[in-house]
Structures are given as C-alpha cells and as structure tokens.
Design a protein around this motif. Structure first.
Motif, PDB file in Angstrom:
ATOM      1  N   ARG A 189       0.909  -1.148   0.012  1.00 49.13           N
ATOM      2  CA  ARG A 189      -0.167  -0.070  -0.071  1.00 49.13           C
ATOM      3  C   ARG A 189       0.818   1.430   0.037  1.00 49.13           C
ATOM      4  N   SER A 190       2.100   1.119   0.421  1.00 56.95           N
ATOM      5  CA  SER A 190       2.949   2.466   0.516  1.00 56.95           C
ATOM      6  C   SER A 190       3.758   2.667  -0.685  1.00 56.95           C
ATOM      7  N   VAL A 191       3.593   1.762  -1.776  1.00 60.76           N
ATOM      8  CA  VAL A 191       3.999   2.077  -3.160  1.00 60.76           C
ATOM      9  C   VAL A 191       3.536   3.045  -3.764  1.00 60.76           C
ATOM     10  N   ARG A 192       4.045   4.225  -4.229  1.00 64.29           N
ATOM     11  CA  ARG A 192       3.450   5.262  -4.992  1.00 64.29           C
ATOM     12  C   ARG A 192       3.496   5.243  -6.318  1.00 64.29           C
ATOM     13  N   LYS A 193       4.247   4.338  -6.648  1.00 63.60           N
ATOM     14  CA  LYS A 193       4.391   4.193  -8.420  1.00 63.60           C
ATOM     15  C   LYS A 193       2.981   3.274  -8.611  1.00 63.60           C
ATOM     16  N   PRO A 194       2.447   3.662  -9.605  1.00 65.18           N
ATOM     17  CA  PRO A 194       1.364   2.637 -10.359  1.00 65.18           C
ATOM     18  C   PRO A 194       1.778   1.137 -10.280  1.00 65.18           C
ATOM     19  N   LEU A 195       0.788   0.324  -9.782  1.00 59.85           N
ATOM     20  CA  LEU A 195       0.949  -1.060  -9.920  1.00 59.85           C
ATOM     21  C   LEU A 195      -0.085  -1.528 -10.823  1.00 59.85           C
ATOM     22  N   ILE A 196       0.381  -2.472 -11.854  1.00 61.98           N
ATOM     23  CA  ILE A 196      -0.452  -3.008 -12.736  1.00 61.98           C
ATOM     24  C   ILE A 196      -0.447  -4.498 -12.751  1.00 61.98           C
ATOM     25  N   ALA A 197      -1.410  -5.039 -12.451  1.00 59.71           N
ATOM     26  CA  ALA A 197      -1.867  -6.553 -12.441  1.00 59.71           C
ATOM     27  C   ALA A 197      -1.913  -7.134 -13.822  1.00 59.71           C
TER      28      ALA A 197
END
Ligand code: HXC
Length: 262
Positions: A96-104
């Motif tokens: 949750r603390s990752v600020r860059k977008p995560l794409i599954a």
C-alpha cells in the motif's frame, strides 16, 4: 536488484516500465513467504530507489497462473498462535505504501491471495483465459489479504458475497463485466497491452501520477467529504510543480509536453 531473488524475476526497461514476474510456475505461482518477502522488497526498492522504474507490472510465470493463492502447503500446519504472533500474510499490506502505479497483468488463475494481490494493484488487466476466485471458504478459512474488503468495494456486496461464500471461480469476461478487471485481452497480447498502458502512464509527471493514484485510493478508503478535500489540496499542489507549467504551456503551443519530473 535481481541477484538475491529466487522466487521472482524483475526487469526494468528504458521506457520507464518495470516488470516483476512471480516465478514458481511448478506451484502455480503460489504465494509463499519467500515470494511475499521478495515481491514486497522489490516493489519498495523500485518505488524508492529506482527512478528509471516509473510503473510496475506484476505478472506470473507460465501460462496457467498469475497466482493460485497463498501457499496452502506452507500454511496447513500453522496454529492460531503462530498466525497471530507472526501476523501471517500481513506483509503484503506494505504494498500500500508504493506510490508508483502497480498494474496486475493477470495471465491465468488469480485465486485466493492471488486475486487479492491483483486487487491490491491499481489497474487490473486480464488475459481472456484468466479466472478469478476466492476459494478460501473451501479450505476452512476466509480471505486474509484484503479480499473481503477490496472485492466488496470493487464489485458490490452481492457479487462479493456470492464469490466469497461459494468459493466459485469467475471468468475474465465476467470479471470485466462486474468491474473487477478493467479489460480482458487475448492471452498472447496481455503483456504488450500491459506495457502499452504502463508506457503511457510513464510519459507523465511522476509526482502528478502519484498524486492522482493517491486521490483515487482515498476514494476507496474514505468518505466523500474527506476525499474531495484531499483531492482539492493535491490538485492545488500540482501548481507548485514545473510539470503543470510545462503541461499547460505545451497544450497552448500545440506541442508534446516534456515533463522534467520523471
Ligand atoms: C500451494 C499449490 C497451490 C497453492 C496449486 N498448487 N495451488 N500449492 N498452494 N495455493 C500446486 C499444487 O499442489 C500442485 O503441486 C501444482 O501447484 C499444480 O496444481 P494442480 O492442482 O495439479 O493443477 P490443476 O489441476 O490445473 O488445478 C489448478 C487449480 C488448483 C484449480 C488452481 O491447483 C487449486 O485449486 N489450487 C488451490 C487454489 C486455492 O485454494 N487458493 C487459495 C489458497 S488460500 P504438485 O506438487 O502436486 O504438483 C489463500 C488464502 C489467502 O490464498 C489468505 C487467507 C489465509
């Protein structure tokens, strides 16, 4: 970044796109504690210490599974005291603390913790062969990586209840229809599509992308009044960045913007 990992692979392109592949195809990429530790530390590293990575795609090795869930063999003998004392599976929340977008990029089964990991990502793209489900109930447990919360927010109470209480799987097409996945694409095109979306995001200002992501997440986590106030402050703060000046000047001058903060 790569050397110390044994259960995932990572690769960062010169287009700003990082790809993280969960690499246990023989166990349908089941999420054991090693995978959790490696995915979390790779994402945090890419987020904080790797400016060349501006968007992170998470996918699974092979053509059968994104991840078939938390590792049942690893969990089978765990006692309540151990689950409680070790905060079993809680490490995933660090994402949750990752600020860059995560794409599954969901290339196959996304079951249990696999479905929950996909839902932790910001955009969920599915192969037309993907299948989603929360089968925990058949194992005598309930979803424990956010499934009861994120699935309900994604698809509404009735559909979430049906999936979580029956444990039945749904197809990629169904997942798109109910709003769990944003799109389903032919399996062979999944990674190209995911990269296309990621590249497009990576062309934008990194801090502005992070602000937009945070605001959307606030919409899921908080009420409308707080959310609107939060959005307004983040919107105003964009005007402190060169990127706002550049983006608007480029529009007026009919050219492509050249954002400095990437
Ligand atoms: C450990 C797993 C696994 C899992 C598959 N495998 N899923 N190992 N944990 N979640 C292993 C199998 O044991 C098998 O190992 C190998 O991967 C291939 O799987 P098969 O079952 O032979 O494949 P197939 O017949 O094609 O069936 C695919 C499947 C099935 C329908 C996806 O594997 C399945 O039902 N998996 C479990 C799905 C599930 O219940 N997930 C939720 C987990 S609980 P061997 O050694 O036999 O070759 C969870 C909890 C979240 O996620 C948090 C709350 C606590």
């Amino acid at each position: 970044l790569q050397q110390s990992f044994t259960s995932i692979e990572t690769e960062v392109g010169d287009d700003g796109v990082a790809v993280l592949t969960i690499d246990r195809p023989q166990a349908l990429n089941a999420l054991n504690s090693k995978v959790m530790q490696e995915v979390v530390s790779a994402c945090l590293f890419l987020d904080r210490n790797h400016p060349a990575a501006r968007v992170i795609i998470i996918t699974g090795a092979g053509d059968k599974a994104f991840a078939a869930g938390a590792d049942i063999k690893e969990m089978a003998a765990v006692s309540y005291a151990e689950a409680y004392n070790t905060s079993l599976l809680n490490g995933w929340e660090t994402l949750r603390s990752v600020r860059k977008p995560l794409i599954a990029a969901v290339n196959g089964y996304a079951l249990g913790g696999g479905c929950e990991l996909a839902m932790m990502c910001d955009i969920l793209l599915a192969s037309d062969k993907a299948q989603f489900g929360q089968p925990e109930i058949s194992l005598g447990v309930i979803p424990g990586m956010g499934g009861t919360q994120r699935l309900t927010r994604a698809v509404g109470k009735s559909r979430a209840m049906e999936m979580i209480l029956t444990g039945a799987r749904i197809s990629a097409q169904e997942a798109v229809k109910i709003g769990l996945a944003s799109r389903a694409v032919p399996a062979a095109e999944l990674m190209d599509e995911a990269r296309k979306v990621a590249k497009r995001i990576a062309e934008h200002s990194t801090p502005v992308v992070a602000k937009a992501k945070e605001c959307v997440l606030v919409a899921q986590e908080q009420g409308l009044n707080e959310g609107l106030r939060f959005e307004k402050r983040e919107f105003w703060s964009c005007f402190a960045l060169d990127d706002q000046k550049e983006g608007m000047a480029a529009f007026v001058q009919k050219r492509k913007p050249d954002f400095k903060n990437k």
